[in-house]
Structure formats: C-alpha cells, structure tokens
Design a protein around this motif. Structure first.
Motif, mmCIF file in Angstrom:
data_model
loop_
_atom_site.group_PDB
_atom_site.id
_atom_site.type_symbol
_atom_site.label_atom_id
_atom_site.label_comp_id
_atom_site.label_asym_id
_atom_site.label_seq_id
_atom_site.Cartn_x
_atom_site.Cartn_y
_atom_site.Cartn_z
ATOM 1 N N TYR A 337 -29.089 25.802 18.319
ATOM 2 C CA TYR A 337 -28.694 24.651 18.768
ATOM 3 C C TYR A 337 -26.990 24.645 19.212
ATOM 4 N N LEU A 338 -27.033 23.960 20.461
ATOM 5 C CA LEU A 338 -25.404 24.003 20.979
ATOM 6 C C LEU A 338 -25.244 22.541 21.111
ATOM 7 N N ASP A 339 -23.886 22.295 20.544
ATOM 8 C CA ASP A 339 -23.410 20.834 20.637
ATOM 9 C C ASP A 339 -22.182 20.946 21.341
ATOM 10 N N ASN A 340 -22.189 20.161 22.798
ATOM 11 C CA ASN A 340 -20.705 20.148 23.627
ATOM 12 C C ASN A 340 -20.381 18.737 23.289
ATOM 13 N N ILE A 341 -19.293 18.547 22.917
ATOM 14 C CA ILE A 341 -18.473 17.222 22.723
ATOM 15 C C ILE A 341 -17.202 17.085 23.383
ATOM 16 N N SER A 342 -16.959 15.860 23.679
ATOM 17 C CA SER A 342 -15.648 15.488 24.281
ATOM 18 C C SER A 342 -15.080 14.584 23.503
ATOM 19 N N LEU A 343 -13.548 15.010 23.369
ATOM 20 C CA LEU A 343 -12.662 14.213 22.412
ATOM 21 C C LEU A 343 -12.252 12.652 23.253
ATOM 22 N N ASN A 344 -12.568 12.672 24.452
ATOM 23 C CA ASN A 344 -12.205 11.540 25.256
ATOM 24 C C ASN A 344 -13.259 10.848 25.694
ATOM 25 N N ASP A 345 -14.490 11.081 24.985
ATOM 26 C CA ASP A 345 -15.810 10.399 25.548
ATOM 27 C C ASP A 345 -15.534 8.753 25.390
ATOM 28 N N ILE A 346 -16.068 8.130 26.276
ATOM 29 C CA ILE A 346 -15.586 6.876 26.405
ATOM 30 C C ILE A 346 -16.891 6.148 25.618
ATOM 31 N N TYR A 347 -17.931 6.678 25.149
ATOM 32 C CA TYR A 347 -18.904 5.992 24.524
ATOM 33 C C TYR A 347 -18.843 6.278 23.099
ATOM 34 N N GLY A 348 -19.549 5.481 22.079
ATOM 35 C CA GLY A 348 -19.735 6.082 20.690
ATOM 36 C C GLY A 348 -18.189 5.539 20.131
#
Length: 417
Positions: A337-348
């Motif tokens: 499992y690979l999780d790509n995340i963004s610190l500036n995601d406008i959602y959540g």
C-alpha cells in the motif's frame, strides 16, 4: 513562564504515555531544561540535555518517543497474533461502516457484453464493456489489453477507479474532458506500460449517471436501505475484479488498484475489502473523520452524493464512527500500500489536519513492520494541491510495477566494466 510550564507539562505527559505503552522497555534518563529549571525523569542509563533558550546548544541524545493521535491502533499489541485478533474487530467495524449486510445477497452471472473496440495509437486495445453487478443493474467499464501479448502468458492487471466527475471513467481513459482532470489518465498510462486494466464507472457517474440528478444516491438507498455509497462503489469494483478473473490474459495473482480523490478513497476501501488486491496506490484519497472539520459532507441528503447516511444520527450528536481511516488502511497489511498525500489539499481537514496524516502513516508503518512486511508500505508527502502531477503519478506506477512484478520495473543490477 506560563507558556514554559505548559510546554513542560505536554512533554511530561508524552513521556508518561510512552512509558505506559512500553511496560517492559527501559527508558534513559532525560533532563529537560526550561529557563534553567532541570526536571529529571526516571530511567537508568543515558543523560541528554535540551535547552529551549539556546538553539545552538545541541548535543547528541536519544530521540523522544513519537506520540500521535493514532496510537490506539497498537495499544496493547505486542505480536502479529495479537494484531490479527484486533484486525477481526476492525474488519467487523469496517463492514458495519459501509453497510455491507445490505448488499445484494448473491452476485449474478456477469454476462459480459463488448460494445466497442478501439485501437489506441497502436499500443493497446480499449474495449467498452458492460456486465451485471446486480440482477437488474449493469455496470459500464473500459477494459484494455496491451498489444503484442503472447498466447498463454498472463499479465498484471489493475482496477482503475476515477474521482468525482460526471464524466466517470472517461477521466482515467485520458480524454481529459475538463482541465481540472489533467494528469488523471491512469488507465491510459498503465495500459501503455503493459498492464491489463479495467476502469468502471461508479454507480452514479459516467454512463450510470442517475436521471434524478448528478451524483444522486436516492435510488441506491431506496433499493438497498442501510447500504452506503462507498459500500456500493467498492462492491461494484470487486465485481470488476470478477471480470478480470474471466480473462485468460490477466494474472489473478497480480491484481492492483489505483485511484485519485474519490478513486483514491475507493482504492483504500477496496484493498481493505477484497484480499485479491495485491498492491494499492492512493492519491489524495479519504480523510480522517476525527480531524475533518467538514465531516457533514459525508451525510448530505440522499438527493446529493451521500456517502454514509447511516452515520447521520451519530454525527448530528457530535460523535464519530467506531473506525477511522488509519484502521481501514491497516486492514490492507501485509499487502502493498502506497499513500500519496498533499499538505495543501483543499478537501478534508485544514493543513494541520493533513499534517496529522503524516503522523498517521508513521504509525501505520508499525503495522507492516509487525507483519514482517515493512517494504510493502510507503507514503509520499508533498505540498502540492489536490492533484495528479508527474512525480506522484510516476511514483504510483513504479509502486505497482514493483509489487505486481511488471517486467518494466528496473531491478538492481551491477554494471560491468
């Protein structure tokens, strides 16, 4: 001075929690210096000093324990066997969350129909197909095969899940109907890399767009009270795996999943739900309930896209579900499992909430470590917005190459002189 006392209190609380969670492990003596006040903590061997007044007063020391809001995941767990017992409870909660008991009692014969076959740039063939997901409901999907396939050879296959869009599977096919979909052509990219792929429309998008309105879930809940939109999405995606299993060219021991946004959420949930997914790659998908300040988006009216209407009474009381995203993702272990995340995601959640996901992934890594499969978990943190850009896409493809045994994957090798 009050600020300093508060800092010291939080530090002591963290150390105390760490001691409670590691009963048999001895900790070193730690001296915390705050405005020249020295506070010794119990231990037995090494002393290190940290001054908050002088950042240049640096000395070698022992890293403090990492205390996170996700630590309950492994509270009391000291072995793989104990984790498997807890895993049973988490899976039960997960199935309750998605309303799995309300799904159709039996899957009907697929009755696969090919409606169109297109050669794409002489590289692969894309077929438009439909098949039964319920006895009175058919799903639509794209199915691709790389050119040059050798007879009798089986190829790795990937379920490609699209994000929230009326265009549905056309996004991942690379048609890019709108600029916002730039970089989301995962099906097209993977087909060009030699994968067999299937990209289904979600039940309320694409060629399955409800006549009542875009993304409406009203008919779903009339047909299946107690189910959830996410339960339906991953149920249909699981049926897409059934389709792959009918293909002589697809290696059913090497099936992956990939998705962005809602497709990323679906990827996590699908991999947690269906053990046939060997490797999963999620991009900007799903957010923790506990830090999502817009949690009510999950319980919109059924005339909109309502993810979990069964959670309405709970959330209206200010309470949260009995399972959160870290526990759902943990159900994937020990598979890749690979999780790509963004610190500036406008959602959540806000940015602080997204930063908490970094800590969440550090704790998730402990699960894979406990399972003896540390190399099967990874996460990538970036400061981009909610998007699919070259770096995160290529990382997801490389992840699938590696864990699905795609021949394109570069192996470590020695170059001869």
């Amino acid at each position: 001075m009050i600020k300093q006392i508060i800092l010291l209190a939080f530090y002591l609380l963290g150390i105390n929690r760490a001691h409670e969670n590691t009963e048999s492990r001895q900790s070193p003596v730690v001296k915390v210096i705050v405005d020249a006040a020295i506070v010794p903590l119990p231990g037995d061997s090494i002393t290190t000093s940290v001054s908050y007044n002088d950042p240049l007063n640096r000395k070698v020391g022992i890293p403090p324990p990492i205390i996170t809001p996700w630590d309950e995941l492994l509270f009391g767990i000291k072995s793989s066997e104990e984790w498997h017992e807890k895993r049973k409870l988490l899976r039960k909660r997960f199935l309750e969350l998605i309303g799995d008991d309300a799904k159709p009692p039996k899957r009907p014969p697929l009755d696969i129909t090919i409606h169109e076959s297109v050669d794409v740039d002489g590289v692969y063939t894309r077929k438009l197909i439909s098949y039964h997901v319920e006895s009175d409901e058919r799903a639509w999907a794209y199915l691709t095969f790389p050119h040059g396939m050798e007879k009798g050879q089986r190829y790795p296959a990937v379920v490609v899940l699209h994000g929230t869009a009326v265009e549905g599977k056309d996004i991942v096919a690379g048609f890019m109907p709108r600029p916002v979909h730039k970089g989301q052509g995962h099906m097209d990219d993977l087909a060009r890399r030699g994968y067999v792929t299937i990209a289904p429309d979600h039940f309320n998008m694409g060629q399955r767009l409800p006549p009542e309105g875009d993304y409406h879930t009203e008919m779903l809940y009339k047909r299946h009270p107690g189910w959830s939109a996410l339960g339906k999405i991953i149920y249909d995606a699981s049926v897409a795996i059934d389709v792959l299993e009918t293909l002589e060219s697809a290696d059913t021991a090497r099936i992956g999943a990939i998705g962005h946004s809602l497709g990323g959420m679906g990827t996590i949930y699908l991999a947690a739900y269906d053990h046939r997914i060997v490797a999963a790659a999620c991009n900007d998908g799903s957010y923790p309930f506990r830090f999502d300040t817009r949690i009510e988006q999950y319980i919109r009216t059924n005339k909109e896209f309502s993810y979990f209407p069964n959670l309405r009474p709970l959330i209206h009381k200010g309470e949260l579900p009995s399972i959160d995203i870290h526990e759902i993702a943990a159900l994937i272990a020990p598979r890749a499992y690979l999780d790509n995340i963004s610190l500036n995601d406008i959602y959540g959640p806000d940015q602080q909430g997204h930063k908490q996901r970094v800590l969440m992934n550090l704790r998730l890594a402990d699960i894979w470590q406990l399972e003896g499969a540390a190399a099967n978990f990874a996460f990538y943190v970036r400061s981009q917005e909610h998007s699919c850009q070259h770096d995160n896409n290529e990382l997801m493809y490389a992840w699938l190459d590696k864990h699905l045994g795609q021949p394109r994957a570069r192996l470590l090798r020695t170059v001869e002189r």
